[in-house]
Write a protein that holds these residues in place. Structure first.
Motif, PDB file in Angstrom:
ATOM      1  N   PRO A 249       0.794  -1.157   0.077  1.00 45.52           N
ATOM      2  CA  PRO A 249       0.024  -0.072  -0.073  1.00 45.52           C
ATOM      3  C   PRO A 249       0.770   1.131  -0.112  1.00 45.52           C
ATOM      4  CG  PRO A 249      -0.818  -1.674   1.516  1.00 45.52           C
ATOM      5  CD  PRO A 249       0.547  -2.009   1.107  1.00 45.52           C
ATOM      6  N   ASP A 250       0.510   2.079  -0.690  1.00 47.08           N
ATOM      7  CA  ASP A 250       1.111   3.713  -0.574  1.00 47.08           C
ATOM      8  C   ASP A 250       0.463   4.527   0.423  1.00 47.08           C
ATOM      9  OD1 ASP A 250      -1.314   3.725  -2.357  1.00 47.08           O
ATOM     10  OD2 ASP A 250      -0.447   5.550  -3.345  1.00 47.08           O
ATOM     11  N   PHE A 251      -0.253   3.962   1.110  1.00 47.59           N
ATOM     12  CA  PHE A 251      -0.623   4.691   2.576  1.00 47.59           C
ATOM     13  C   PHE A 251       0.325   4.713   3.469  1.00 47.59           C
ATOM     14  CE2 PHE A 251      -4.391   3.777   0.158  1.00 47.59           C
ATOM     15  CZ  PHE A 251      -5.000   4.781  -0.110  1.00 47.59           C
ATOM     16  N   ASN A 252       0.213   5.656   4.563  1.00 46.78           N
ATOM     17  CA  ASN A 252       0.953   5.566   5.868  1.00 46.78           C
ATOM     18  C   ASN A 252       0.150   4.703   6.816  1.00 46.78           C
ATOM     19  OD1 ASN A 252       3.320   7.143   4.882  1.00 46.78           O
ATOM     20  ND2 ASN A 252       2.090   8.960   5.204  1.00 46.78           N
ATOM     21  N   THR A 253       0.813   4.264   7.851  1.00 48.37           N
ATOM     22  CA  THR A 253       0.350   3.509   8.624  1.00 48.37           C
ATOM     23  C   THR A 253      -0.785   4.552   9.572  1.00 48.37           C
ATOM     24  OG1 THR A 253       1.785   2.085   9.070  1.00 48.37           O
ATOM     25  CG2 THR A 253       0.608   2.014  11.007  1.00 48.37           C
ATOM     26  N   PRO A 254      -1.890   4.244   9.811  1.00 47.26           N
ATOM     27  CA  PRO A 254      -2.871   5.062  10.333  1.00 47.26           C
ATOM     28  C   PRO A 254      -2.262   5.582  11.914  1.00 47.26           C
ATOM     29  CG  PRO A 254      -4.142   3.179   9.599  1.00 47.26           C
ATOM     30  CD  PRO A 254      -2.538   2.990   9.500  1.00 47.26           C
ATOM     31  N   ASP A 255      -2.630   6.981  12.157  1.00 46.31           N
ATOM     32  CA  ASP A 255      -1.978   7.644  13.116  1.00 46.31           C
ATOM     33  C   ASP A 255      -2.541   6.961  14.535  1.00 46.31           C
ATOM     34  OD1 ASP A 255      -0.741   9.436  11.708  1.00 46.31           O
ATOM     35  OD2 ASP A 255      -2.351  11.059  12.164  1.00 46.31           O
ATOM     36  N   PHE A 256      -3.719   6.092  14.674  1.00 47.01           N
ATOM     37  CA  PHE A 256      -4.143   5.492  16.049  1.00 47.01           C
ATOM     38  C   PHE A 256      -3.221   4.488  16.354  1.00 47.01           C
ATOM     39  CE2 PHE A 256      -6.893   3.214  13.025  1.00 47.01           C
ATOM     40  CZ  PHE A 256      -6.974   1.861  13.565  1.00 47.01           C
ATOM     41  N   ILE A 257      -2.703   3.864  15.068  1.00 40.22           N
ATOM     42  CA  ILE A 257      -1.813   2.637  15.424  1.00 40.22           C
ATOM     43  C   ILE A 257      -0.283   2.959  15.942  1.00 40.22           C
ATOM     44  CG2 ILE A 257      -0.687   0.861  14.404  1.00 40.22           C
ATOM     45  CD1 ILE A 257      -3.330   0.485  12.537  1.00 40.22           C
ATOM     46  N   LYS A 258       0.236   4.271  15.129  1.00 45.58           N
ATOM     47  CA  LYS A 258       1.419   4.600  15.445  1.00 45.58           C
ATOM     48  C   LYS A 258       1.475   5.086  16.817  1.00 45.58           C
ATOM     49  CE  LYS A 258       1.565   7.627  11.830  1.00 45.58           C
ATOM     50  NZ  LYS A 258       2.129   8.303  10.623  1.00 45.58           N
TER      51      LYS A 258
ATOM     52  N   ASP B  39      -0.050 -16.557 -19.051  1.00 46.76           N
ATOM     53  CA  ASP B  39      -0.705 -15.854 -20.133  1.00 46.76           C
ATOM     54  C   ASP B  39      -0.977 -14.366 -19.614  1.00 46.76           C
ATOM     55  OD1 ASP B  39      -0.744 -17.779 -22.022  1.00 46.76           O
ATOM     56  OD2 ASP B  39      -2.934 -18.341 -21.569  1.00 46.76           O
ATOM     57  N   CYS B  40      -0.683 -13.976 -18.543  1.00 48.99           N
ATOM     58  CA  CYS B  40      -0.790 -12.852 -17.629  1.00 48.99           C
ATOM     59  C   CYS B  40       0.296 -12.189 -17.122  1.00 48.99           C
ATOM     60  CB  CYS B  40      -1.988 -13.050 -16.345  1.00 48.99           C
ATOM     61  SG  CYS B  40      -3.300 -14.167 -17.076  1.00 48.99           S
ATOM     62  N   ILE B  41       0.082 -10.742 -16.747  1.00 53.45           N
ATOM     63  CA  ILE B  41       0.790 -10.007 -15.918  1.00 53.45           C
ATOM     64  C   ILE B  41       0.291  -9.524 -14.766  1.00 53.45           C
ATOM     65  CG2 ILE B  41       2.302  -9.390 -17.823  1.00 53.45           C
ATOM     66  CD1 ILE B  41       1.156  -6.504 -17.892  1.00 53.45           C
ATOM     67  N   ARG B  42       0.829  -9.269 -13.782  1.00 59.26           N
ATOM     68  CA  ARG B  42       0.162  -8.573 -12.782  1.00 59.26           C
ATOM     69  C   ARG B  42       0.863  -6.994 -12.713  1.00 59.26           C
ATOM     70  NH1 ARG B  42       1.636  -9.381  -6.304  1.00 59.26           N
ATOM     71  NH2 ARG B  42       3.314  -7.771  -6.994  1.00 59.26           N
ATOM     72  N   MET B  43      -0.346  -6.173 -12.777  1.00 58.24           N
ATOM     73  CA  MET B  43      -0.034  -4.771 -12.055  1.00 58.24           C
ATOM     74  C   MET B  43      -0.753  -4.303 -10.979  1.00 58.24           C
ATOM     75  SD  MET B  43      -1.137  -3.694 -16.086  1.00 58.24           S
ATOM     76  CE  MET B  43      -0.722  -2.136 -16.141  1.00 58.24           C
ATOM     77  N   SER B  44       0.017  -3.691  -9.974  1.00 58.98           N
ATOM     78  CA  SER B  44      -0.574  -3.200  -8.814  1.00 58.98           C
ATOM     79  C   SER B  44      -1.070  -2.047  -8.879  1.00 58.98           C
ATOM     80  CB  SER B  44       0.654  -3.213  -7.806  1.00 58.98           C
ATOM     81  OG  SER B  44       0.104  -2.237  -6.424  1.00 58.98           O
ATOM     82  N   TYR B  45      -2.366  -1.734  -8.408  1.00 59.83           N
ATOM     83  CA  TYR B  45      -2.727  -0.065  -8.465  1.00 59.83           C
ATOM     84  C   TYR B  45      -2.651   0.523  -7.031  1.00 59.83           C
ATOM     85  CZ  TYR B  45      -7.010  -2.746  -7.520  1.00 59.83           C
ATOM     86  OH  TYR B  45      -7.907  -3.456  -6.939  1.00 59.83           O
ATOM     87  N   ALA B  46      -1.640   0.012  -6.142  1.00 59.22           N
ATOM     88  CA  ALA B  46      -1.316   0.901  -4.793  1.00 59.22           C
ATOM     89  C   ALA B  46      -0.124   1.809  -5.344  1.00 59.22           C
ATOM     90  CB  ALA B  46      -0.745  -0.376  -4.113  1.00 59.22           C
ATOM     91  N   ALA B  47      -0.831   2.768  -6.315  1.00 62.24           N
ATOM     92  CA  ALA B  47       0.180   3.763  -6.490  1.00 62.24           C
ATOM     93  C   ALA B  47      -0.994   5.224  -6.821  1.00 62.24           C
ATOM     94  CB  ALA B  47       0.801   3.777  -8.015  1.00 62.24           C
TER      95      ALA B  47
END
Length: 395
Positions: free
Chosen positions: A42-51, A370-378
Protein backbone atom coordinates in the motif's frame (compact mmCIF):
# COMPACT_ATOMS: atom_id res chain seq x y z
CA UNK A 1 38.30 -22.85 -0.22
CA UNK A 2 35.14 -24.30 -1.77
CA UNK A 3 32.17 -21.96 -2.13
CA UNK A 4 29.66 -24.79 -2.42
CA UNK A 5 26.17 -23.78 -1.32
CA UNK A 6 23.59 -26.25 -0.06
CA UNK A 7 21.27 -28.04 -2.46
CA UNK A 8 18.43 -26.45 -0.50
CA UNK A 9 19.33 -22.88 -1.42
CA UNK A 10 20.32 -23.83 -4.95
CA UNK A 11 16.84 -25.31 -5.51
CA UNK A 12 15.17 -22.09 -4.35
CA UNK A 13 14.08 -19.61 -7.05
CA UNK A 14 14.49 -15.86 -6.62
CA UNK A 15 11.18 -14.10 -5.91
CA UNK A 16 10.20 -12.58 -9.27
CA UNK A 17 8.24 -9.76 -7.62
CA UNK A 18 11.32 -8.74 -5.65
CA UNK A 19 13.55 -9.28 -8.69
CA UNK A 20 11.43 -6.96 -10.84
CA UNK A 21 11.35 -4.37 -8.05
CA UNK A 22 15.15 -4.55 -7.81
CA UNK A 23 15.50 -4.16 -11.59
CA UNK A 24 13.17 -1.15 -11.51
CA UNK A 25 15.23 0.44 -8.71
CA UNK A 26 18.43 -0.19 -10.65
CA UNK A 27 17.06 1.59 -13.73
CA UNK A 28 15.69 4.40 -11.59
CA UNK A 29 19.09 4.90 -9.95
CA UNK A 30 20.57 5.06 -13.44
CA UNK A 31 18.34 8.04 -14.22
CA UNK A 32 15.36 6.31 -15.87
CA UNK A 33 11.89 7.62 -15.05
CA UNK A 34 10.45 4.27 -13.89
CA UNK A 35 6.90 3.87 -12.64
CA UNK A 36 6.75 0.70 -10.55
CA UNK A 37 3.51 -1.27 -10.52
CA UNK A 38 5.31 -4.40 -9.38
CA UNK A 39 5.25 -4.51 -5.60
CA UNK A 40 2.29 -5.48 -3.42
CA UNK A 41 2.58 -2.66 -0.92
CA UNK A 42 0.00 0.00 0.00
CA UNK A 43 1.12 3.54 -0.70
CA UNK A 44 -0.63 4.86 2.41
CA UNK A 45 0.98 5.60 5.77
CA UNK A 46 0.12 3.50 8.79
CA UNK A 47 -2.94 5.09 10.48
CA UNK A 48 -2.11 7.51 13.29
CA UNK A 49 -4.06 5.61 15.94
CA UNK A 50 -1.78 2.59 15.38
CA UNK A 51 1.40 4.67 15.35
CA UNK A 52 0.31 6.32 18.61
CA UNK A 53 -0.09 2.90 20.21
CA UNK A 54 3.49 2.07 19.21
CA UNK A 55 4.77 5.36 20.66
CA UNK A 56 2.92 4.63 23.89
CA UNK A 57 4.52 1.18 24.06
CA UNK A 58 7.99 2.74 23.66
CA UNK A 59 7.22 5.22 26.42
CA UNK A 60 6.03 2.36 28.62
CA UNK A 61 9.45 0.72 28.15
CA UNK A 62 8.45 -2.33 26.20
CA UNK A 63 11.89 -3.55 25.13
CA UNK A 64 12.31 -7.14 26.32
CA UNK A 65 12.05 -10.48 24.54
CA UNK A 66 8.45 -11.41 23.82
CA UNK A 67 6.71 -14.79 24.21
CA UNK A 68 7.50 -16.95 21.18
CA UNK A 69 3.83 -17.20 20.17
CA UNK A 70 2.97 -13.57 20.97
CA UNK A 71 1.72 -11.45 23.86
CA UNK A 72 -1.39 -12.96 25.44
CA UNK A 73 -3.19 -9.60 25.10
CA UNK A 74 -2.56 -9.68 21.35
CA UNK A 75 -3.69 -13.29 21.06
CA UNK A 76 -6.87 -12.41 22.95
CA UNK A 77 -7.47 -9.53 20.53
CA UNK A 78 -6.88 -11.81 17.53
CA UNK A 79 -9.41 -14.32 18.91
CA UNK A 80 -11.96 -11.51 19.22
CA UNK A 81 -11.17 -10.37 15.67
CA UNK A 82 -11.69 -13.89 14.26
CA UNK A 83 -15.07 -14.08 16.00
CA UNK A 84 -16.12 -10.57 14.90
CA UNK A 85 -14.99 -10.69 11.28
CA UNK A 86 -14.90 -14.37 10.35
CA UNK A 87 -17.32 -16.19 12.66
CA UNK A 88 -14.53 -18.53 13.77
CA UNK A 89 -13.99 -19.48 17.42
CA UNK A 90 -10.36 -19.75 18.47
CA UNK A 91 -8.73 -19.77 21.91
CA UNK A 92 -5.37 -18.10 22.63
CA UNK A 93 -3.66 -21.52 22.57
CA UNK A 94 -4.62 -21.74 18.88
CA UNK A 95 -2.97 -18.43 17.94
CA UNK A 96 0.66 -17.89 16.94
CA UNK A 97 2.00 -14.42 16.09
CA UNK A 98 4.94 -14.32 13.67
CA UNK A 99 7.22 -11.88 11.90
CA UNK A 100 4.88 -11.40 8.95
CA UNK A 101 2.36 -13.73 7.34
CA UNK A 102 5.15 -15.16 5.16
CA UNK A 103 6.79 -16.60 8.27
CA UNK A 104 3.40 -17.89 9.40
CA UNK A 105 3.03 -19.78 6.12
CA UNK A 106 6.61 -21.08 6.26
CA UNK A 107 6.06 -22.33 9.82
CA UNK A 108 2.92 -24.21 8.81
CA UNK A 109 4.60 -25.85 5.84
CA UNK A 110 7.65 -26.84 7.87
CA UNK A 111 5.62 -28.54 10.60
CA UNK A 112 3.19 -30.39 8.31
CA UNK A 113 5.09 -31.34 5.15
CA UNK A 114 7.50 -34.22 4.68
CA UNK A 115 9.74 -34.86 1.66
CA UNK A 116 7.63 -36.19 -1.20
CA UNK A 117 4.33 -34.81 0.06
CA UNK A 118 2.22 -32.95 -2.48
CA UNK A 119 0.84 -29.44 -2.04
CA UNK A 120 -2.01 -28.33 -4.31
CA UNK A 121 -1.72 -24.72 -5.49
CA UNK A 122 -4.76 -23.33 -7.31
CA UNK A 123 -3.25 -21.02 -9.91
CA UNK A 124 -2.68 -18.15 -9.95
CA UNK A 125 -0.98 -18.22 -6.56
CA UNK A 126 1.36 -16.01 -4.56
CA UNK A 127 4.95 -16.51 -5.72
CA UNK A 128 6.31 -17.72 -2.36
CA UNK A 129 3.90 -20.67 -1.97
CA UNK A 130 5.78 -22.86 -4.43
CA UNK A 131 9.18 -21.84 -3.04
CA UNK A 132 8.10 -22.63 0.52
CA UNK A 133 6.89 -26.08 -0.59
CA UNK A 134 10.21 -26.64 -2.36
CA UNK A 135 12.13 -25.74 0.81
CA UNK A 136 10.17 -28.47 2.61
CA UNK A 137 11.19 -30.93 -0.14
CA UNK A 138 7.53 -31.27 -1.05
CA UNK A 139 6.14 -31.25 -4.58
CA UNK A 140 3.72 -28.52 -5.60
CA UNK A 141 0.90 -29.40 -7.97
CA UNK A 142 -0.72 -26.54 -9.89
CA UNK A 143 -4.41 -26.48 -10.78
CA UNK A 144 -4.73 -24.08 -13.71
CA UNK A 145 -7.48 -21.52 -14.08
CA UNK A 146 -8.04 -18.67 -16.50
CA UNK A 147 -9.55 -15.24 -16.74
CA UNK A 148 -12.68 -16.89 -18.21
CA UNK A 149 -13.29 -18.71 -14.89
CA UNK A 150 -12.46 -15.56 -12.92
CA UNK A 151 -9.25 -17.34 -11.91
CA UNK A 152 -11.11 -19.86 -9.72
CA UNK A 153 -10.91 -23.65 -9.74
CA UNK A 154 -13.83 -26.08 -9.82
CA UNK A 155 -14.57 -29.04 -7.52
CA UNK A 156 -13.95 -31.34 -10.48
CA UNK A 157 -10.48 -29.90 -11.00
CA UNK A 158 -9.70 -30.28 -7.31
CA UNK A 159 -10.82 -33.91 -7.25
CA UNK A 160 -8.68 -34.69 -10.29
CA UNK A 161 -5.56 -33.15 -8.68
CA UNK A 162 -5.74 -35.15 -5.44
CA UNK A 163 -3.49 -38.20 -5.07
CA UNK A 164 -2.57 -40.42 -2.09
CA UNK A 165 0.45 -38.12 -1.60
CA UNK A 166 -1.60 -34.92 -1.29
CA UNK A 167 -1.01 -33.37 2.16
CA UNK A 168 -2.04 -29.72 1.82
CA UNK A 169 -3.88 -27.21 -0.34
CA UNK A 170 -3.25 -23.45 -0.20
CA UNK A 171 -6.22 -21.13 -0.75
CA UNK A 172 -5.79 -17.36 -1.02
CA UNK A 173 -8.92 -15.20 -1.11
CA UNK A 174 -8.93 -12.32 -1.92
CA UNK A 175 -6.27 -13.57 -4.28
CA UNK A 176 -2.83 -12.23 -5.06
CA UNK A 177 -2.37 -11.73 -8.03
CA UNK A 178 -5.89 -11.89 -9.50
CA UNK A 179 -8.03 -10.12 -6.89
CA UNK A 180 -10.62 -12.90 -7.18
CA UNK A 181 -12.68 -13.91 -4.15
CA UNK A 182 -14.29 -17.28 -3.46
CA UNK A 183 -17.82 -16.92 -2.10
CA UNK A 184 -19.39 -19.23 0.48
CA UNK A 185 -21.11 -21.43 -2.09
CA UNK A 186 -17.87 -21.94 -4.03
CA UNK A 187 -15.87 -22.75 -0.90
CA UNK A 188 -18.50 -25.19 0.36
CA UNK A 189 -18.41 -27.01 -2.99
CA UNK A 190 -14.63 -27.38 -2.70
CA UNK A 191 -14.98 -28.46 0.93
CA UNK A 192 -17.35 -31.24 -0.16
CA UNK A 193 -14.48 -32.69 -2.19
CA UNK A 194 -12.00 -32.34 0.67
CA UNK A 195 -14.39 -34.06 3.09
CA UNK A 196 -13.67 -37.25 1.14
CA UNK A 197 -9.91 -36.87 1.72
CA UNK A 198 -9.31 -36.44 5.47
CA UNK A 199 -5.51 -36.54 5.09
CA UNK A 200 -5.47 -33.08 3.44
CA UNK A 201 -4.90 -29.89 5.45
CA UNK A 202 -6.04 -26.50 4.23
CA UNK A 203 -4.03 -23.29 4.52
CA UNK A 204 -6.39 -20.33 4.06
CA UNK A 205 -4.41 -17.14 3.42
CA UNK A 206 -6.70 -14.18 4.14
CA UNK A 207 -4.14 -11.36 4.26
CA UNK A 208 -6.21 -9.20 1.85
CA UNK A 209 -9.44 -9.82 3.80
CA UNK A 210 -10.42 -6.20 4.35
CA UNK A 211 -9.45 -4.99 0.85
CA UNK A 212 -12.71 -6.31 -0.48
CA UNK A 213 -15.11 -4.44 -2.76
CA UNK A 214 -18.08 -6.79 -2.53
CA UNK A 215 -19.73 -8.82 0.19
CA UNK A 216 -18.07 -9.79 3.46
CA UNK A 217 -15.31 -12.38 3.14
CA UNK A 218 -16.24 -15.99 3.90
CA UNK A 219 -13.49 -17.90 5.72
CA UNK A 220 -12.78 -21.53 4.92
CA UNK A 221 -12.46 -22.47 8.60
CA UNK A 222 -16.06 -21.30 9.13
CA UNK A 223 -17.13 -24.55 7.40
CA UNK A 224 -17.73 -26.87 10.35
CA UNK A 225 -16.30 -29.98 8.69
CA UNK A 226 -13.10 -28.10 7.76
CA UNK A 227 -12.39 -26.35 11.08
CA UNK A 228 -10.08 -29.04 12.51
CA UNK A 229 -8.09 -29.23 9.27
CA UNK A 230 -7.78 -25.55 8.37
CA UNK A 231 -5.07 -23.08 9.35
CA UNK A 232 -6.19 -19.48 8.85
CA UNK A 233 -3.38 -17.04 8.05
CA UNK A 234 -3.74 -13.28 8.34
CA UNK A 235 -1.72 -10.20 9.17
CA UNK A 236 -1.59 -6.42 9.23
CA UNK A 237 0.62 -5.59 6.23
CA UNK A 238 -1.97 -4.95 3.55
CA UNK A 239 -5.19 -3.58 5.06
CA UNK A 240 -3.46 -1.50 7.74
CA UNK A 241 -0.54 -0.30 5.56
CA UNK A 242 1.95 -1.95 7.93
CA UNK A 243 4.19 -3.90 5.56
CA UNK A 244 7.38 -2.97 7.43
CA UNK A 245 6.00 -3.72 10.89
CA UNK A 246 6.11 -7.47 10.11
CA UNK A 247 3.12 -8.89 11.97
CA UNK A 248 1.39 -12.05 10.80
CA UNK A 249 -0.64 -14.59 12.73
CA UNK A 250 -2.47 -17.88 12.48
CA UNK A 251 -5.54 -19.50 13.98
CA UNK A 252 -5.12 -23.28 13.90
CA UNK A 253 -5.86 -26.57 15.63
CA UNK A 254 -3.96 -26.41 18.90
CA UNK A 255 -1.51 -29.19 18.02
CA UNK A 256 -0.49 -27.34 14.87
CA UNK A 257 -0.18 -24.03 16.74
CA UNK A 258 2.10 -25.70 19.31
CA UNK A 259 4.26 -27.14 16.55
CA UNK A 260 4.55 -23.72 14.87
CA UNK A 261 5.58 -22.20 18.21
CA UNK A 262 8.25 -24.90 18.60
CA UNK A 263 9.55 -24.22 15.08
CA UNK A 264 9.54 -20.45 15.55
CA UNK A 265 11.30 -20.77 18.88
CA UNK A 266 14.33 -22.20 17.12
CA UNK A 267 14.32 -19.74 14.19
CA UNK A 268 13.33 -16.20 15.22
CA UNK A 269 11.68 -16.50 18.64
CA UNK A 270 9.05 -13.87 19.46
CA UNK A 271 8.03 -11.02 17.18
CA UNK A 272 9.06 -7.40 17.80
CA UNK A 273 7.58 -6.07 21.06
CA UNK A 274 6.61 -2.58 19.82
CA UNK A 275 4.96 -3.93 16.66
CA UNK A 276 2.97 -6.38 18.77
CA UNK A 277 1.68 -3.67 21.12
CA UNK A 278 0.60 -1.60 18.12
CA UNK A 279 -1.01 -4.70 16.61
CA UNK A 280 -3.32 -5.03 19.62
CA UNK A 281 -4.79 -1.65 18.69
CA UNK A 282 -4.96 -2.52 14.99
CA UNK A 283 -6.78 -5.85 15.25
CA UNK A 284 -9.13 -4.45 17.91
CA UNK A 285 -10.19 -1.59 15.63
CA UNK A 286 -13.43 -1.73 13.72
CA UNK A 287 -12.69 -2.35 10.01
CA UNK A 288 -14.47 0.93 9.25
CA UNK A 289 -11.32 2.69 10.53
CA UNK A 290 -9.50 1.69 7.34
CA UNK A 291 -12.42 2.06 4.95
CA UNK A 292 -10.93 5.24 3.47
CA UNK A 293 -8.03 3.21 2.06
CA UNK A 294 -10.33 0.51 0.68
CA UNK A 295 -12.51 3.15 -1.00
CA UNK A 296 -9.46 4.72 -2.62
CA UNK A 297 -8.23 1.34 -3.86
CA UNK A 298 -11.64 0.69 -5.41
CA UNK A 299 -11.56 4.05 -7.19
CA UNK A 300 -8.12 3.23 -8.58
CA UNK A 301 -9.25 -0.23 -9.65
CA UNK A 302 -12.12 1.27 -11.60
CA UNK A 303 -9.79 3.82 -13.21
CA UNK A 304 -7.22 1.18 -14.23
CA UNK A 305 -9.89 -1.11 -15.70
CA UNK A 306 -11.30 1.81 -17.70
CA UNK A 307 -7.90 2.86 -19.05
CA UNK A 308 -6.66 -0.66 -19.83
CA UNK A 309 -10.01 -1.43 -21.46
CA UNK A 310 -9.07 1.06 -24.19
CA UNK A 311 -5.95 -0.92 -25.14
CA UNK A 312 -6.38 -3.69 -27.71
CA UNK A 313 -4.88 -6.98 -26.51
CA UNK A 314 -5.59 -6.57 -22.80
CA UNK A 315 -8.27 -9.04 -21.68
CA UNK A 316 -9.67 -8.08 -18.27
CA UNK A 317 -11.87 -9.38 -15.50
CA UNK A 318 -13.14 -7.30 -12.57
CA UNK A 319 -11.10 -8.07 -9.42
CA UNK A 320 -13.26 -8.04 -6.30
CA UNK A 321 -10.44 -7.54 -3.81
CA UNK A 322 -6.73 -6.88 -3.17
CA UNK A 323 -5.06 -4.13 -5.23
CA UNK A 324 -4.02 -5.81 -8.46
CA UNK A 325 -5.28 -6.29 -11.98
CA UNK A 326 -4.16 -9.44 -13.76
CA UNK A 327 -4.85 -9.00 -17.47
CA UNK A 328 -4.45 -11.80 -19.99
CA UNK A 329 -1.97 -10.40 -22.52
CA UNK A 330 -1.52 -13.55 -24.63
CA UNK A 331 -2.86 -11.66 -27.67
CA UNK A 332 0.63 -10.11 -27.93
CA UNK A 333 2.45 -13.46 -28.05
CA UNK A 334 4.08 -14.03 -31.42
CA UNK A 335 4.02 -10.33 -32.28
CA UNK A 336 6.96 -7.98 -32.75
CA UNK A 337 6.76 -4.65 -30.91
CA UNK A 338 9.37 -1.98 -31.55
CA UNK A 339 11.63 -4.63 -33.05
CA UNK A 340 11.29 -7.02 -30.11
CA UNK A 341 9.58 -10.38 -30.46
CA UNK A 342 7.10 -11.12 -27.67
CA UNK A 343 7.13 -14.88 -27.07
CA UNK A 344 5.59 -14.96 -23.59
CA UNK A 345 4.60 -12.93 -20.53
CA UNK A 346 8.23 -12.63 -19.42
CA UNK A 347 9.08 -10.93 -22.71
CA UNK A 348 6.05 -8.65 -22.47
CA UNK A 349 6.79 -7.59 -18.90
CA UNK A 350 10.42 -6.85 -19.76
CA UNK A 351 9.32 -4.98 -22.91
CA UNK A 352 7.10 -2.70 -20.80
CA UNK A 353 9.99 -2.03 -18.43
CA UNK A 354 12.49 -1.24 -21.17
CA UNK A 355 10.24 0.62 -23.62
CA UNK A 356 7.53 2.17 -21.44
CA UNK A 357 9.57 2.48 -18.22
CA UNK A 358 6.75 0.68 -16.36
CA UNK A 359 7.52 -2.23 -14.02
CA UNK A 360 5.03 -5.09 -13.85
CA UNK A 361 5.41 -8.78 -12.92
CA UNK A 362 5.15 -11.69 -15.32
CA UNK A 363 2.31 -14.12 -14.70
CA UNK A 364 4.77 -17.02 -14.93
CA UNK A 365 5.76 -16.17 -11.37
CA UNK A 366 2.19 -16.91 -10.27
CA UNK A 367 1.55 -20.04 -12.32
CA UNK A 368 -0.42 -18.09 -14.96
CA UNK A 369 1.80 -17.72 -18.04
CA UNK A 370 -0.73 -15.75 -20.12
CA UNK A 371 -0.94 -12.81 -17.71
CA UNK A 372 0.94 -9.99 -16.04
CA UNK A 373 0.30 -8.49 -12.61
CA UNK A 374 -0.10 -4.75 -12.22
CA UNK A 375 -0.48 -3.21 -8.78
CA UNK A 376 -2.70 -0.15 -8.44
CA UNK A 377 -1.24 0.72 -5.04
CA UNK A 378 0.04 3.92 -6.65
CA UNK A 379 -1.26 7.45 -7.08
CA UNK A 380 -3.87 8.26 -9.73
CA UNK A 381 -1.30 10.43 -11.49
CA UNK A 382 1.19 7.55 -11.67
CA UNK A 383 -1.47 5.10 -12.84
CA UNK A 384 -2.67 7.40 -15.62
CA UNK A 385 0.87 8.05 -16.80
CA UNK A 386 1.88 4.37 -16.62
CA UNK A 387 -1.08 3.20 -18.70
CA UNK A 388 -0.60 6.07 -21.16
CA UNK A 389 2.98 4.89 -21.71
CA UNK A 390 1.87 1.27 -22.11
CA UNK A 391 -0.75 2.25 -24.67
CA UNK A 392 1.82 4.21 -26.66
CA UNK A 393 4.32 1.35 -26.91
CA UNK A 394 1.89 -1.45 -27.74
CA UNK A 395 -0.36 0.41 -30.19
Amino acid sequence: MSNELSNRIKSLPVSQTLAMAAKARELKNAGKDIISLSLGEPDFNTPDFIKNAAIEAINQDYNSYTPVDGYVELKDAICAKFKRDNNIEYTPNQIVVSTGAKQSIANIAQVLLNPGDEVILPAPYWVSYSAIATLCEAKFVEIPSSIDSDFKITPEQLEAAITPKTKMIFFNSPNNPSGSIYNEEEYRALAAVLEKHPQIYILSDEIYEHINYGSKLFSFAAIESMYERTITVNGLAKAFAMTGWRIGYIGAPEWIAKACTKMQGQITSGTNCIAQRAAITAVSADPSEIKYMVNEFKNRRDLVLQLLGDIDGFKLNIPQGAFYVFPDISAFFGKTLKGKEIKNANDFSMFLLEEANVATVTGDAFGAPDCIRMSYAASELQLREAIKRIKEVVS
